[in-house]
Design a protein around this motif. Structure first.
Motif, PDB file in Angstrom:
ATOM      1  N   PHE A  35     -31.799  -6.760   1.652  1.00  0.00           N
ATOM      2  CA  PHE A  35     -32.182  -6.621   2.981  1.00  0.00           C
ATOM      3  C   PHE A  35     -31.150  -5.892   3.905  1.00  0.00           C
ATOM      4  N   ASP A  36     -32.206  -4.474   4.763  1.00  0.00           N
ATOM      5  CA  ASP A  36     -31.504  -3.993   5.394  1.00  0.00           C
ATOM      6  C   ASP A  36     -31.488  -4.570   6.714  1.00  0.00           C
ATOM      7  N   THR A  37     -31.069  -4.659   7.471  1.00  0.00           N
ATOM      8  CA  THR A  37     -31.263  -5.196   8.778  1.00  0.00           C
ATOM      9  C   THR A  37     -29.988  -4.497   9.793  1.00  0.00           C
ATOM     10  N   ALA A  38     -30.285  -5.356  11.378  1.00  0.00           N
ATOM     11  CA  ALA A  38     -29.324  -5.011  12.465  1.00  0.00           C
ATOM     12  C   ALA A  38     -29.184  -5.372  13.664  1.00  0.00           C
ATOM     13  N   ASP A  39     -28.070  -5.751  13.678  1.00  0.00           N
ATOM     14  CA  ASP A  39     -28.189  -7.146  15.082  1.00  0.00           C
ATOM     15  C   ASP A  39     -29.018  -6.985  16.467  1.00  0.00           C
ATOM     16  N   VAL A  40     -29.438  -5.597  16.360  1.00  0.00           N
ATOM     17  CA  VAL A  40     -30.119  -5.678  17.823  1.00  0.00           C
ATOM     18  C   VAL A  40     -31.781  -5.533  17.322  1.00  0.00           C
TER      19      VAL A  40
END
Length: 98
Positions: A35-40
């Motif tokens: 899973f590829d995510t970002a805190d924004v």
């Protein structure tokens, strides 16, 4: 780790939490464990949705690699909680036999 990844930008932004969990479950059913995510994403809601799904058990947290992007500077007092981000990412990793 699978060759494909689930991009999670829409989780919490364009999909409900229950639909997001269903997407994550279906992704796992098809053998995708990255899973590829970002805190924004969705003002931090994406990470919270992922974290709550993993907290439900069934070994998904232990069998999923989560990649966190931190591409943007914190937008001020409403910035996503970076401590939560680091905890989410590090809890997605398990020791390997190297």
């Amino acid at each position: 780790m699978s060759r494909l990844a689930l991009g999670t930008m829409i989780l919490g932004a364009e999909t409900s939490e229950s639909d997001s969990h269903a997407i994550m479950d279906r992704t796992h059913e098809h053998g995708i464990d990255f899973f590829d995510t970002a805190d924004v994403y969705a003002d931090g809601r994406t990470e919270q949705i992922i974290d709550r799904r993993f907290a439900q058990g069934d070994g998904r947290r232990d069998s999923t690699l989560t990649r966190l992007d931190e591409l943007f500077p914190p937008p001020g007092p409403t910035a996503p909680n970076r401590t939560r981000s680091v905890r989410l990412v590090t809890s997605s990793f398990s020791p390997c036999d190297a």
